[in-house]
Write a protein that holds these residues in place. Structure first.
Motif, PDB file in Angstrom:
ATOM      1  N   GLY A 276       1.605   6.957  -6.778  1.00 41.02           N
ATOM      2  CA  GLY A 276       0.612   7.961  -7.137  1.00 41.02           C
ATOM      3  C   GLY A 276       1.031   9.360  -6.734  1.00 41.02           C
ATOM      4  N   GLU A 277       1.589   9.465  -5.560  1.00 42.75           N
ATOM      5  CA  GLU A 277       2.048  10.757  -5.035  1.00 42.75           C
ATOM      6  C   GLU A 277       3.139  11.347  -5.927  1.00 42.75           C
ATOM      7  N   LEU A 278       4.120  10.543  -6.279  1.00 43.64           N
ATOM      8  CA  LEU A 278       5.229  11.006  -7.113  1.00 43.64           C
ATOM      9  C   LEU A 278       4.787  11.244  -8.555  1.00 43.64           C
ATOM     10  N   ALA A 279       3.913  10.369  -9.059  1.00 42.30           N
ATOM     11  CA  ALA A 279       3.443  10.498 -10.441  1.00 42.30           C
ATOM     12  C   ALA A 279       2.579  11.736 -10.638  1.00 42.30           C
ATOM     13  N   GLU A 280       1.836  12.122  -9.622  1.00 40.99           N
ATOM     14  CA  GLU A 280       0.955  13.289  -9.745  1.00 40.99           C
ATOM     15  C   GLU A 280       1.751  14.548 -10.048  1.00 40.99           C
ATOM     16  N   LYS A 281       2.968  14.611  -9.571  1.00 39.89           N
ATOM     17  CA  LYS A 281       3.797  15.808  -9.769  1.00 39.89           C
ATOM     18  C   LYS A 281       4.076  16.092 -11.236  1.00 39.89           C
ATOM     19  N   ILE A 282       3.998  15.072 -12.083  1.00 38.02           N
ATOM     20  CA  ILE A 282       4.278  15.258 -13.512  1.00 38.02           C
ATOM     21  C   ILE A 282       3.057  14.977 -14.381  1.00 38.02           C
ATOM     22  N   SER A 283       1.884  14.876 -13.762  1.00 37.49           N
ATOM     23  CA  SER A 283       0.657  14.544 -14.486  1.00 37.49           C
ATOM     24  C   SER A 283      -0.212  15.780 -14.708  1.00 37.49           C
ATOM     25  N   ASN A 284      -0.997  15.732 -15.780  1.00 38.45           N
ATOM     26  CA  ASN A 284      -1.903  16.832 -16.113  1.00 38.45           C
ATOM     27  C   ASN A 284      -3.357  16.511 -15.796  1.00 38.45           C
ATOM     28  N   GLY A 285      -3.618  15.324 -15.328  1.00 40.35           N
ATOM     29  CA  GLY A 285      -4.981  14.898 -15.010  1.00 40.35           C
ATOM     30  C   GLY A 285      -4.991  13.406 -14.759  1.00 40.35           C
ATOM     31  N   PRO A 286      -6.185  12.830 -14.546  1.00 40.63           N
ATOM     32  CA  PRO A 286      -6.281  11.395 -14.216  1.00 40.63           C
ATOM     33  C   PRO A 286      -5.739  10.462 -15.298  1.00 40.63           C
ATOM     34  N   GLY A 287      -5.896  10.837 -16.568  1.00 37.91           N
ATOM     35  CA  GLY A 287      -5.405   9.969 -17.648  1.00 37.91           C
ATOM     36  C   GLY A 287      -3.897   9.830 -17.629  1.00 37.91           C
TER      37      GLY A 287
ATOM     38  N   ILE B  39      10.584   3.013  -9.705  1.00 38.21           N
ATOM     39  CA  ILE B  39      10.880   3.591  -8.390  1.00 38.21           C
ATOM     40  C   ILE B  39      12.142   2.942  -7.819  1.00 38.21           C
ATOM     41  N   SER B  40      12.961   3.762  -7.220  1.00 36.80           N
ATOM     42  CA  SER B  40      14.198   3.234  -6.633  1.00 36.80           C
ATOM     43  C   SER B  40      13.986   2.959  -5.148  1.00 36.80           C
ATOM     44  N   GLU B  41      14.857   2.148  -4.598  1.00 39.84           N
ATOM     45  CA  GLU B  41      14.814   1.864  -3.165  1.00 39.84           C
ATOM     46  C   GLU B  41      14.982   3.162  -2.376  1.00 39.84           C
ATOM     47  N   GLN B  42      15.886   4.016  -2.827  1.00 39.91           N
ATOM     48  CA  GLN B  42      16.114   5.284  -2.150  1.00 39.91           C
ATOM     49  C   GLN B  42      14.852   6.149  -2.174  1.00 39.91           C
ATOM     50  N   GLU B  43      14.194   6.245  -3.336  1.00 37.78           N
ATOM     51  CA  GLU B  43      12.944   7.008  -3.430  1.00 37.78           C
ATOM     52  C   GLU B  43      11.892   6.458  -2.472  1.00 37.78           C
ATOM     53  N   PHE B  44      11.805   5.129  -2.417  1.00 36.87           N
ATOM     54  CA  PHE B  44      10.820   4.503  -1.536  1.00 36.87           C
ATOM     55  C   PHE B  44      11.064   4.921  -0.088  1.00 36.87           C
ATOM     56  N   PHE B  45      12.282   4.746   0.393  1.00 40.98           N
ATOM     57  CA  PHE B  45      12.560   5.024   1.799  1.00 40.98           C
ATOM     58  C   PHE B  45      12.540   6.518   2.127  1.00 40.98           C
ATOM     59  N   GLU B  46      12.801   7.369   1.152  1.00 37.56           N
ATOM     60  CA  GLU B  46      12.724   8.815   1.392  1.00 37.56           C
ATOM     61  C   GLU B  46      11.290   9.322   1.470  1.00 37.56           C
ATOM     62  N   ASN B  47      10.344   8.596   0.874  1.00 38.47           N
ATOM     63  CA  ASN B  47       8.967   9.086   0.778  1.00 38.47           C
ATOM     64  C   ASN B  47       7.938   8.291   1.558  1.00 38.47           C
TER      65      ASN B  47
ATOM     66  N   MET C 291       0.830  -1.203   0.000  1.00 41.51           N
ATOM     67  CA  MET C 291       0.000   0.000   0.000  1.00 41.51           C
ATOM     68  C   MET C 291       0.871   1.262   0.000  1.00 41.51           C
ATOM     69  N   SER C 292       2.010   1.198   0.662  1.00 38.27           N
ATOM     70  CA  SER C 292       2.947   2.324   0.634  1.00 38.27           C
ATOM     71  C   SER C 292       3.464   2.543  -0.780  1.00 38.27           C
ATOM     72  N   LEU C 293       3.832   1.450  -1.440  1.00 47.27           N
ATOM     73  CA  LEU C 293       4.371   1.533  -2.791  1.00 47.27           C
ATOM     74  C   LEU C 293       3.364   2.143  -3.758  1.00 47.27           C
ATOM     75  N   LEU C 294       2.134   1.664  -3.739  1.00 46.78           N
ATOM     76  CA  LEU C 294       1.132   2.196  -4.663  1.00 46.78           C
ATOM     77  C   LEU C 294       0.826   3.658  -4.349  1.00 46.78           C
ATOM     78  N   GLY C 295       0.643   3.969  -3.081  1.00 45.22           N
ATOM     79  CA  GLY C 295       0.368   5.355  -2.712  1.00 45.22           C
ATOM     80  C   GLY C 295       1.498   6.288  -3.093  1.00 45.22           C
ATOM     81  N   MET C 296       2.700   5.836  -2.844  1.00 45.25           N
ATOM     82  CA  MET C 296       3.870   6.633  -3.167  1.00 45.25           C
ATOM     83  C   MET C 296       4.007   6.826  -4.674  1.00 45.25           C
TER      84      MET C 296
END
Length: 117
Positions: A79-90, A103-111, A72-77
């Protein structure tokens, strides 16, 4: 939460209640995962994706509580990171898939944002 407690007692299981904050319970402990973005509710199929990721993590871990928290952390994260470069739901949907892929291990543990009750 009473339904979750019933399922835990009856089936000796781990229960995940997904939402703005995901709640993972196992009868002894309750964890809260605060990763994700509100736009994720506009993306079709993320509930099914969550189930698949939880299943994949549970298949490779003896600790089903930790597996569910990680999934659940991975999926939420993602989404959180992807939203920063997204223009909408599509574009969010596609960007979540890409983030799950790269996603990198470092990104996972930082977020990661988990708390325990």
């Amino acid at each position: 939460m009473s339904a979750a407690k019933y399922l835990i007692e009856k089936y000796q299981s781990v229960v995940c209640i997904s939402g703005a904050t995901d709640i993972i319970m196992n009868g002894n402990e309750t964890y809260f995962v605060d990763n994700g973005h509100p736009m994720m509710t506009k993306v079709t199929g993320l509930g099914c994706s969550a189930s698949a990721i939880v299943g994949a993590c549970a298949a490779v871990s003896e600790n089903k509580t930790e597996a569910t928290i990680a999934a659940m952390s991975l999926l939420g994260m993602a989404g959180e990171l992807a939203e920063k470069i997204s223009n909408g739901p599509g574009s969010l949907q596609v960007n979540i898939l890409d983030k799950l892929w790269n996603i990198s291990e470092q990104e996972f543990f930082e977020n990661v944002n988990i708390s325990k009750k």
